[in-house]
Design an enzyme around this catalytic site. Structure first.
Site, mmCIF file in Angstrom:
data_model
loop_
_atom_site.group_PDB
_atom_site.id
_atom_site.type_symbol
_atom_site.label_atom_id
_atom_site.label_comp_id
_atom_site.label_asym_id
_atom_site.label_seq_id
_atom_site.Cartn_x
_atom_site.Cartn_y
_atom_site.Cartn_z
ATOM 1 C CG HIS A 82 -0.598 0.269 2.500
ATOM 2 N ND1 HIS A 82 -0.256 -0.707 3.404
ATOM 3 C CD2 HIS A 82 -0.437 1.442 3.155
ATOM 4 C CE1 HIS A 82 0.082 -0.149 4.553
ATOM 5 N NE2 HIS A 82 -0.014 1.157 4.434
ATOM 6 C CG ASP A 218 0.402 -4.121 2.816
ATOM 7 O OD1 ASP A 218 0.932 -3.616 1.812
ATOM 8 O OD2 ASP A 218 -0.373 -3.489 3.563
ATOM 9 C CB SER A 650 2.712 1.645 6.383
ATOM 10 O OG SER A 650 1.451 1.279 6.850
HETATM 11 N N1 ARG Z 1 -4.734 0.386 7.856
HETATM 12 C C1 ARG Z 1 -3.440 0.361 7.280
HETATM 13 C C2 ARG Z 1 -2.807 1.755 7.374
HETATM 14 O O1 ARG Z 1 -3.347 2.672 7.863
HETATM 15 C C3 ARG Z 1 -3.408 -0.211 5.900
HETATM 16 C C4 ARG Z 1 -4.050 0.635 4.865
HETATM 17 C C5 ARG Z 1 -4.113 -0.006 3.533
HETATM 18 N N2 ARG Z 1 -5.309 0.431 2.863
HETATM 19 C C6 ARG Z 1 -6.481 -0.263 2.887
HETATM 20 N N3 ARG Z 1 -7.591 0.348 2.530
HETATM 21 N N4 ARG Z 1 -6.513 -1.523 3.215
HETATM 22 O O2 ARG Z 1 -2.662 2.588 6.609
HETATM 23 N N1 GLU Z 2 -1.204 1.227 7.710
HETATM 24 C C1 GLU Z 2 -0.561 2.273 8.440
HETATM 25 C C2 GLU Z 2 0.352 3.112 7.552
HETATM 26 O O1 GLU Z 2 0.077 3.291 6.399
HETATM 27 C C3 GLU Z 2 0.218 1.693 9.557
HETATM 28 C C4 GLU Z 2 -0.711 1.127 10.491
HETATM 29 C C5 GLU Z 2 -1.030 2.030 11.626
HETATM 30 O O2 GLU Z 2 -1.581 3.131 11.458
HETATM 31 O O3 GLU Z 2 -0.692 1.569 12.697
HETATM 32 O O4 GLU Z 2 1.313 3.709 8.012
#
Ligand code: ARG
Ligand code: GLU
Length: 715
Positions: A82, A218, A650
C-alpha cells in the site's frame, strides 16, 4: 489521601510496560536496560549511532508517508504494497497491469523508474533544545516566543555543518518543549523492482483492514540508485545501485510467542498526553461526526462501484483512502469507550492534581492548567465540530469542491500578484488535472455532493452557513436539484470543458472560473467558514497549544519516575515489544500468527477483496513451501506484537533481538486503533507480514528467486 490511593495503583503497571515510540539517540539512556531485559541481544549504538554505521542507516522514510528498509548491499528496498501502490499504479497500463497482475523485474534493466518517489535517510541527529529556546522566557507572549524560536532555528541552520547532499530539518518534540536537529539525505532515483498481484498485496482489502486475523501479503520492492560516487542524483540511465552503510539481514527462523521484537521507522502523529476533555471531544464529538459523513459518502461510492466495473477501477484507490481513516476513527471511538479511556484519563489527572496539591510551587505553576484546558476545549467544541464538518463535507469527500478549493490559490494570485505571475503558475496549478479526471465520474460526485450539502445543512449551525445552504437548496427545489444544477453548468466536470476554459486569455480564465457554479458554491461555503468559524479556531487553538505544551512539561516534572516518550512527529523512532497473542474480550483469544490455510479459508473466487491467484492455490495444494514453512509444515502469513506503532510505520521493519528482519509492519488490530490517544498494552497490537511469506511470494509465486541471492539470509 485515601481517596487517591487507587489512581496510584493504577499508574504503576503502566510504568512497567514498554509502550512508546522512542528517540533512537536516547536509547542508551532511556531504554537499553529494559530492552536487554526483554531479550535484546544488541547494544543501543548498534541500533543508532551518529558516528558508526548502525541499523538506522538501513531505514528510510519512503515516499513521504511510509517507511522502507535496505535489504541488500545493492540498495534493494522493501516496503508495503500500500506504500508503493501509487507508484505501481502510475507505472501500470491496461496492457501491463502491475496492480492487477504483479510484476518482477527479471534483471536490473527491467527495474522501472518510479518518478517522484523519494527515500530519505537520517545521517545524524542532535538535541538542540538549549539553542532553540535561547532567550525564551516564562510568561513571554506566545507570538514573541515563536519569533524568538524561529530566529534561533534559522541561526542553528546557518551554523550546522552539513555535508554535501545533506539537508537539515529541525522538529519540535514534547509539544514544543524540546527541539531536535536532523541531517538527512534524500534519494530520488528510486526504481520499481516488483510486487505481488493486488489480490495478495491487498488481500482482504477494506473488509479486513484494521482487523486481526489478517492474511495480506502487503509488500512491494524498489531499488535506490545513486550517482557513481554513491550520492543522491536525479534519474539517469547510468546511475548505479546505492550501497547503503548498512542493510538488514533476514531471518528465516520464524517467530514464537514472547519473542522480543522491535519496529524501526517514521511514525506520523500521536496524541498520548491529551487531557480527558480533549480525548472525550475526539471520541464523542469529532470522530462520530467524521465517521457519519464518510459513511454516507462511502455508501454512495460503493453503490456505483458495484453497478459498473469501470467505476470500480476508477474509484478503488479513492475509496480505500477514505475508508482507511473512516474505519480507524470508528475503531478509535469504540475502543476509547470499551476500554474506559476517559476514566483512565480522569484517574491520571486526579493523580496529577493530588501531587501538585502537595507542592506549593507546583500548585502555583500548574494548578490552573487542567481547569483552563477543560474550559478551552468546551469553548472550541462547536467550532471544531463545524471545522471538521466543513472540511469533510465540502473538501475531503467532494471531488468537485475539493478541486475548486485547490484551484482557488492559483486563481487568487491573478489579483494579488498580477497576470505574469498568474501565467507562470498555470502549469503547476493545472498539472494534476489529467490524473484527477482520469478517475473522475461526475455522476458519482454529484450524488455525493447532494448528500454532503444535506448533511451540512442539517448539522452545522444555521448562522455558520447551514441556512445559506438551505436557502440555495430551496431555491432550486432540494439538495439533489441543487447539486444537479451545479453539475449541469460547471466547467469543472470534465477535462474537455476545463481545457476550453484554460485556453482562454488569463483574465477570462479567472472570470470564467470565478463564475463557475461549482467554484461559486465552494467560495460561498468557504467564506461562511472563514467569517464564522475560522477566527475562533485561530483564537482558541494557539491557547490550547500553549497550555498543552505546559501540561506536557508539567507531567514530566510531576511524574518524575515515569519515562515519557515524545508523541510521534514523522521522525525516526524505535518501538519494542514482544510477539503476543491477546484476548480482546471475554472468552475470545487471538493467536499471534496466521498462515496460508487461513488465506484459503477466506478465499472467495472472483471477489474483489478475497480472490487469490491460481498459482497460489496450486502452491497451497502441493504444500510447496520450501524453506519458508514452519516446523509443522505451515506457511506463516502475518503475526502480531506489542509494538507501539501508528500511521507512517507502514513498511517499517520488524526486527528480532539481533536486528534481523522478521517482518514488515503494516497495520494495527481493530480493538487497539485507539492507541494514538490511549495506548493500552493489554489490547493494542501491531500487525506485521511474516518475512517468510514475503520471500515465498518473491521466490515461489513470483519466480524472482534470484533476488534472494543479493540478500543475507540467516537460517
Ligand atoms: N490500515 C493500514 C494503514 O493505515 C493499511 C491501509 C491499507 N489500505 C487499505 N484500505 N486496506 O494505513
Ligand atoms: N497502515 C498504516 C500506515 O500506512 C500503519 C498502520 C497504523 O496506522 O498503525 O502507516
Amino acid at each position: 489521601m485515601k481517596k487517591f490511593f487507587a489512581p496510584f495503583l493504577f499508574l504503576f503497571p503502566v510504568l512497567l510496560t514498554a509502550q512508546g515510540m522512542w528517540v533512537p539517540l536516547l536509547l542508551e539512556k532511556q531504554n537499553e536496560k529494559e530492552m536487554r531485559s526483554m531479550g535484546l541481544k544488541l547494544h543501543a549504538d548498534d541500533i543508532f549511532s551518529n558516528f558508526e554505521p548502525s541499523i538506522k542507516d538501513a531505514i528510510c522514510q519512503f515516499d513521504g508517508g511510509c517507511t522502507g528498509e535496505m535489504i541488500s548491499p545493492d540498495g534493494l528496498l522493501l516496503t508495503n504494497h500500500h506504500c508503493g501502490f501509487d507508484a505501481i499504479q502510475k507505472l501500470s497500463s491496461l496492457e501491463n497491469n502491475y496492480v492487477e497482475n504483479g510484476y518482477w523485474a527479471k534483471n536490473r534493466s527491467e527495474e522501472k523508474p518510479a518518478e517522484g518517489v523519494t527515500a530519505v535517510f537520517i545521517s545524524r541527529m542532535e538535541d538542540v533544545t538549549a539553542l532553540a529556546l535561547q532567550g525564551v522566557t516564562v510568561g513571554m507572549a506566545e507570538r514573541d516566543r515563536q519569533s524568538q524560536i524561529d530566529k534561533n532555528l534559522a541561526q542553528i541552520k546557518v551554523n550546522a555543518k552539513k555535508e554535501k547532499f545533506e539537508d537539515i530539518m529541525i522538529r519540535p518534540f514534547y509539544n514544543g518543549n524540546q527541539y531536535y536537529l536532523f541531517f538527512t539525505k534524500t534519494f530520488n532515483d528510486v526504481r520499481f523492482v516488483g510486487a505481488p498481484p493486488s489480490s495478495i498485496g491487498k488481500f482482504g482489502s477494506d473488509t479486513d483492514n484494521w482487523v486481526w486475523p489478517r492474511h495480506t501479503g502487503d509488500f512491494s520492492m524498489f531499488r535506490i540508485y545513486a550517482d557513481k560516487d554513491g550520492n543522491p542524483a536525479g534519474y539517469a540511465a547510468d546511475n548505479v545501485p546505492y550501497h547503503p552503510k548498512r542493510f538488514l539481514p533476514i531471518s528465516l527462523k520464524g517467530v514464537e510467542e514472547g519473542d522480543f521484537t522491535m519496529v524501526y521507522g517514521f511514525p506520523g502523529a500521536t496524541n498520548e498526553y491529551l487531557t480527558e476533555a480533549a480525548v472525550r471531544q475526539i471520541g464523542e464529538v469529532l470522530d462520530p461526526a467524521k465517521v457519519s459523513i464518510r459513511d454516507r459518502a462511502l455508501k454512495i461510492m460503493d453503490g456505483y462501484m458495484r453497478k459498473d466495473p469501470a467505476v470500480k477501477i476508477a474509484y478503488v484507490a479513492r475509496y480505500a483512502s477514505i475508508a482507511n481513516a473512516w474505519k480507524k476513527w470508528l475503531g478509535e471511538m469504540q475502543g476509547l469507550k470499551t476500554y474506559h479511556a476517559f476514566d483512565k484519563k480522569k484517574e491520571y489527572e486526579a493523580a496529577f492534581t493530588t501531587r501538585i496539591e502537595q507542592n506549593p510551587d507546583w500548585k502555583y505553576r500548574y494548578g490552573n492548567l487542567l481547569p483552563r484546558l477543560r474550559k478551552l476545549y468546551e469553548d472550541i467544541e462547536p467550532y471544531a465540530f463545524a471545522r471538521d464538518y466543513y472540511l469533510e463535507t465540502m473538501v475531503r469527500n467532494n471531488e468537485i469542491l475539493g478541486l475548486a478549493s485547490s484551484l482557488s490559490g492559483w486563481i487568487g494570485t491573478y489579483e494579488k500578484n498580477g497576470e505574469a505571475f498568474f501565467v507562470s503558475k498555470q502549469k503547476d496549478a493545472t498539472s494534476g488535472l489529467p490524473d484527477f479526471y482520469k478517475d473522475y465520474r461526475p455522476e458519482v460526485d454529484q450524488t455525493i455532493l447532494a448528500a454532503m450539502l444535506e448533511m451540512f445543512a442539517e448539522h452545522v449551525r444555521p448562522e455558520w452557513g447551514a441556512s445559506d445552504v438551505q436557502a440555495m437548496a430551496k431555491e432550486k427545489g432540494g439538495f439533489e436539484a441543487l447539486a444537479a444544477d451545479v453539475f449541469k453548468n460547471s466547467a469543472l466536470t470534465s477535462q474537455a470543458k476545463i481545457n476550453a476554459v484554460l485556453a482562454k486569455k488569463p483574465a477570462d480564465i479567472v472570470e470564467t472560473i470565478k463564475n463557475d457554479p461549482a467554484y461559486k458554491l465552494w467560495d460561498r461555503l468557504q467564506q461562511n467558514y472563514v467569517a464564522n468559524v475560522q477566527p475562533k479556531i485561530q483564537e482558541l487553538q494557539p491557547q490550547i497549544n500553549l497550555l498543552q505544551r505546559e501540561y506536557m512539561a508539567a507531567q514530566m516534572v510531576v511524574f518524575k519516575e515515569k519515562r515519557f516518550f515524545p508523541d510521534a512527529n514523522s521522525t525516526l523512532r524505535l518501538t519494542y515489544g514482544k510477539v503476543r497473542s491477546f484476548s480482546p474480550r471475554d472468552a475470545v483469544r487471538y493467536e499471534f500468527q496466521t498462515d496460508l490455510d487461513g488465506v484459503m479459508e477466506k478465499y472467495i473466487p472472483g471477489d474483489y477483496e478475497f480472490n487469490v491467484p491460481e498459482k497460489l492455490i496450486s502452491l497451497w495444494k502441493s504444500k510447496d513451501y520450501g524453506q519458508y514453512a514452519t516446523k509443522d509444515g505451515r506457511l506463516p502469513v502475518a503475526f502480531i506484537g506489542s509494538n507501539h506503532t501508528t500511521g507512517g510505520n507502514s513498511g517499517s521493519p520488524a526486527l528480532d533481538a539481533r536486528g534481523n528482519l522478521i517482518g514488515l509492519n503494516f497495520d494495527r488490530v481493530w480493538e487497539g486503533t485507539m492507541s494514538d490517544l490511549n495506548y493500552d498494552p493489554a489490547i493494542c497490537r501491531n500487525i506485521m507480514v511474516d518475512i517468510r511469506y514475503v520471500l515465498f511470494l518473491i521466490d515461489k509465486l513470483g519466480g524472482a528467486g534470484y533476488l534472494l541471492d543479493e540478500m543475507k539470509l540467516a537460517k
